[in-house]
Design an enzyme around this catalytic site. Structure first.
Site, mmCIF file in Angstrom:
data_model
loop_
_atom_site.group_PDB
_atom_site.id
_atom_site.type_symbol
_atom_site.label_atom_id
_atom_site.label_comp_id
_atom_site.label_asym_id
_atom_site.label_seq_id
_atom_site.Cartn_x
_atom_site.Cartn_y
_atom_site.Cartn_z
ATOM 1 N N CYS A 186 41.524 33.305 43.720
ATOM 2 C CA CYS A 186 40.621 34.047 42.825
ATOM 3 C C CYS A 186 40.277 35.378 43.493
ATOM 4 O O CYS A 186 39.636 35.397 44.545
ATOM 5 C CB CYS A 186 39.353 33.237 42.575
ATOM 6 S SG CYS A 186 38.116 34.114 41.592
ATOM 7 N N HIS B 123 50.078 34.811 35.738
ATOM 8 C CA HIS B 123 49.533 35.800 34.794
ATOM 9 C C HIS B 123 50.609 36.267 33.824
ATOM 10 O O HIS B 123 51.767 36.415 34.205
ATOM 11 C CB HIS B 123 48.999 37.031 35.551
ATOM 12 C CG HIS B 123 47.765 36.755 36.350
ATOM 13 N ND1 HIS B 123 46.495 36.934 35.843
ATOM 14 C CD2 HIS B 123 47.605 36.265 37.610
ATOM 15 C CE1 HIS B 123 45.617 36.586 36.775
ATOM 16 N NE2 HIS B 123 46.259 36.176 37.846
ATOM 17 N N GLU C 63 40.958 33.948 30.903
ATOM 18 C CA GLU C 63 41.353 33.254 32.126
ATOM 19 C C GLU C 63 41.717 31.788 31.878
ATOM 20 O O GLU C 63 41.020 31.084 31.128
ATOM 21 C CB GLU C 63 40.228 33.292 33.167
ATOM 22 C CG GLU C 63 40.021 34.645 33.812
ATOM 23 C CD GLU C 63 39.253 34.535 35.116
ATOM 24 O OE1 GLU C 63 39.441 33.522 35.816
ATOM 25 O OE2 GLU C 63 38.460 35.451 35.414
ATOM 26 N N GLY D 231 43.989 39.156 37.810
ATOM 27 C CA GLY D 231 44.477 39.694 36.536
ATOM 28 C C GLY D 231 44.630 41.199 36.578
ATOM 29 O O GLY D 231 45.589 41.759 36.026
#
Ligand SMILES: N[C@H](CCC[C@H](N)C(=O)O)C(=O)O
Length: 281
Positions: free
Chosen positions: A78, A166, A215, A227
């Site tokens: 993250c 992603h 997400e 992202g």
């Protein structure tokens, strides 16, 4: 199992918010139910992701960071949380760099300016097998059928892994209905065997992208650090931007740079301390 009470720190990076626990032993395993209870904004302190700082997993690390999404799923990494954890480690140790291990690879956090923290996110993974995709495709523009079978909408977004998956659409459609509708449809699309974070990038200039991200496991958040990295990489690969840009997210701006020499992606942005408390595991 006896209940354990632990102190937490509540932080956010560009509005993407976290409960951050620190434990003395590696390998803490939390049930999805516990994670959902703590991340729920009506059942617990509430956050997009639950973060646990553990002792280093190797001699080169300062600490190891585990990540759970609000839906209870454990994930690789993250970006926004790495800035927050980096700030906590630098504040505690007084150093100028912190090496943070994750299931998605090792990263290095450094103070940038003020309360901004820079994180070296490592190299993007661009092979279809690394995203991962369910079949071989050119990740610069994958064939993704979205919409009803009889009237398919074929899109060619970019696909990138920053340690987590992603897919990035280039569109000026940034409204909630479209982002929530398309994002929730694509998050679990069979082309992405591990699910996917869905970015909607509006390229405003060669160094400026407006981005919203649906997400995986958390829905539409204020910001997504990995992202933002994925959007810059995908945009540059399509010839839409240079190798660095300001990524304007709902909760604030992130500066992303894809270094040509090292192939590493650097993300710089704000962190904020929102409060402290205790939780019961
Ligand atoms: N939802 C992501 C994890 C959190 C990433 C995001 N909050 C960031 O700042 O990178 C995933 O399932 O891969």
């Amino acid at each position: 199992m006896t209940a354990t009470r632990l102190p937490y720190v509540k932080m956010n990076g560009a509005g993407n918010d976290f409960i951050i626990l620190r434990v003395d032993a590696p390998g803490l395993d939390l049930s999805p139910e516990t994670v959902r209870r703590l991340c729920g904004r009506d059942t617990g302190p509430g956050c997009d992701q639950l973060i646990v700082i553990e002792p280093p997993s190797g001699p080169d690390e300062t600490a190891f960071m585990r990540v759970w999404n609000a839906d209870g799923g454990k994930v690789e990494t993250c970006g926004n949380a790495l800035r927050c954890v980096g700030w906590l480690l630098l504040e505690a140790a007084g150093g100028d760099r912190a090496v943070i291990g994750t299931l998605g690879g090792a990263t290095v956090a450094r103070r940038a300016d003020g309360t901004r923290i820079e994180v070296d996110m490592g190299a993007p993974r661009l092979d279809w097998r690394e995203v991962p995709l369910a079949e071989e495709m050119d990740t610069r523009g994958i064939e993704l059928q979205v919409g009803p079978v009889d009237a398919p909408l074929i899109h060619t977004p970019g696909a990138v892994s920053m340690g987590n998956p992603h897919v990035v659409f280039f569109t000026d459609r940034q409204d909630d209905d479209f982002v929530r509708g398309a994002g929730s449809l694509i998050e679990h699309h069979p082309l992405f065997p591990e699910g996917v974070n869905v970015g909607f990038a509006h390229v405003l200039a060669p160094d400026h992208i407006r981005l919203r991200v649906w997400e995986r496991g958390a829905g539409l958040t204020q910001a997504c650090g990995t992202g933002a990295c994925a959007a810059l990489v995908a945009a540059h690969r399509r010839g839409l931007t240079g190798r660095s840009a300001t990524l304007a997210l709902d909760g604030g701006d992130l500066t992303i740079r894809w270094d040509e020499t090292t192939d590493h992606v650097f993300m710089t942005g704000p962190v904020a301390l929102d409060g402290t408390g205790t939780v019961t595991l």
